[in-house]
Design an enzyme around this catalytic site. Sequence first.
Site, PDB file in Angstrom:
ATOM      1  CE  LYS A  11      -3.785   2.186   2.521  1.00 48.41           C
ATOM      2  NZ  LYS A  11      -3.885   2.653   3.909  1.00 48.41           N
TER       3      LYS A  11
ATOM      4  CG  HIS B  73      -4.737   1.431  11.749  1.00 45.67           C
ATOM      5  ND1 HIS B  73      -4.160   2.660  11.487  1.00 45.67           N
ATOM      6  CD2 HIS B  73      -3.984   0.528  11.071  1.00 45.67           C
ATOM      7  CE1 HIS B  73      -3.128   2.502  10.681  1.00 45.67           C
ATOM      8  NE2 HIS B  73      -2.988   1.220  10.410  1.00 45.67           N
TER       9      HIS B  73
ATOM     10  CG  ASP C 124      -0.853  -2.426  10.267  1.00 42.81           C
ATOM     11  OD1 ASP C 124      -1.673  -1.493  10.173  1.00 42.81           O
ATOM     12  OD2 ASP C 124       0.362  -2.296  10.015  1.00 42.81           O
TER      13      ASP C 124
ATOM     14  CG  HIS D  57       0.224   2.012  13.463  1.00 43.80           C
ATOM     15  ND1 HIS D  57      -0.121   0.710  13.761  1.00 43.80           N
ATOM     16  CD2 HIS D  57       0.078   2.137  12.124  1.00 43.80           C
ATOM     17  CE1 HIS D  57      -0.443   0.085  12.645  1.00 43.80           C
ATOM     18  NE2 HIS D  57      -0.345   0.927  11.636  1.00 43.80           N
TER      19      HIS D  57
HETATM   20  O1  LIG Z   1       2.210   5.952   6.689  1.00 45.42           O
HETATM   21  C1  LIG Z   1       2.589   5.294   7.648  1.00 45.42           C
HETATM   22  O2  LIG Z   1       3.693   5.477   8.177  1.00 45.42           O
HETATM   23  C2  LIG Z   1       1.685   4.249   8.256  1.00 45.42           C
HETATM   24  C3  LIG Z   1       0.633   3.729   7.333  1.00 45.42           C
HETATM   25  C4  LIG Z   1      -0.230   2.689   7.954  1.00 45.42           C
HETATM   26  O3  LIG Z   1      -0.314   2.566   9.139  1.00 45.42           O
HETATM   27  C5  LIG Z   1      -1.005   1.765   7.118  1.00 45.42           C
HETATM   28  O4  LIG Z   1      -1.046   1.943   5.887  1.00 45.42           O
HETATM   29  O5  LIG Z   1      -1.590   0.805   7.693  1.00 45.42           O
HETATM   30 FE   LIG Z   2      -1.083   0.565   9.690  1.00 46.46          FE
END
Ligand SMILES: O=C(O)CCC(=O)C(=O)O
Ligand SMILES: [Fe+2]
Length: 356
Positions: A217, A236, A238, A292
């Site tokens: 992503k 959230h 992961d 995070h």
């Molecule tokens: O951009 C970031 O450092 C974290 C992105 C994130 O937490 C995610 O895509 O699940």
């Molecule tokens: Fe994330």
Amino acid sequence: MATKVFVPRVESLARSGIDQIPTEYVRPESERDHLGDALEAEKKSVNGPQIPIIDIKMFDSDDEAVRKQCVEEVRSAAVNWGVMHIVGHGIPAELIDRLREAGKRFFDLPLEEKEKYANDQSSGMIQGYGSKLANNASGQLEWEDYFFHLMFPENQTNLSIWPRYPPDYTEVTKEFAKELRVVMTKMFNLLSLGVGLPAEKLEAEAGGMENILLQMKINYYPKCPQPSLAVGVEAHTDVSRLSFILHNNVPGLQVFYDGKWVTAKCVPDSIVVHVGDSLEILTNGLYKSVLHRGLVNKEKVRISWAVFAEPDKEKVLLRPLPELVSDAAPPKYELRTFAQHVRQKLFKKEQEAATK
Ligand SMILES: O=C(O)CCC(=O)C(=O)O
Ligand SMILES: [Fe+2]
């Protein structure tokens, strides 16, 4: 034929020159605590606790004491933080630079070009170019657009939906996936030893080389005129086993530690590794899936590359490993498939939003 839902892109909002963000992007008061400009937050965070930095090259040492120290550092970070910066990972800096450049050049394309890759979440086509849809009662949106696609194993990828521009996107991304896959095995080995299991155990349990999916992503966070009201990604955990994050050296990632938000520093040549829900469940809660979020800022576009290592949605059952369950440590999680876990999480979030 169902008509495709029109999705506003955050990039076009940011480019329109507004100085106030639309209400859908304004987070509720309860969430705004300590939100702010990511660049300021990074400056302020220098004296507080820092995400551990671990040189995983130590694991290749001939000296057993050095290898053990590496296991201990990873264990301690996964238990206490659920997140760490790894250095000495062995992925050539030049390849990482090319990956960053490829992602940046894709997002530098005009919006109309990127729209050709638009996903269609309402019909389940989640791969492609997208922005968050309001999926809860409060209709909250995030200050980011993204590109999402399966990256590994190669025989399950659909190259036809990967960016065709820049022309080396596919080659660079495939190469990166192979390199990252090696790092991932090393991390699983370290984490297995950390809970007293044979080195191969966690990876084998996660599905082994062929059945762990790597989902890419690329998060694109435009400049935001009111960073203390918005989030790039809301708080959230992961759902993955492990997540790996690279970025363009613009801060924004925050992790929740000891009751406070800690801003991740930009550690040169490092990759951020998160413990995800699936690993927390597998280790019966020994390793923590880290909460995070992503802050935005007024001055710089931030891009991050998050790679989620996930088990097969239906085939793999998430459950605590029997070896880590005992009378003293009864199972904390009920048996579920990965797909069920994702659905339960979404359902819980919708319920919470509805009662706000
Ligand atoms: O951009 C970031 O450092 C974290 C992105 C994130 O937490 C995610 O895509 O699940
Ligand atoms: Fe994330």
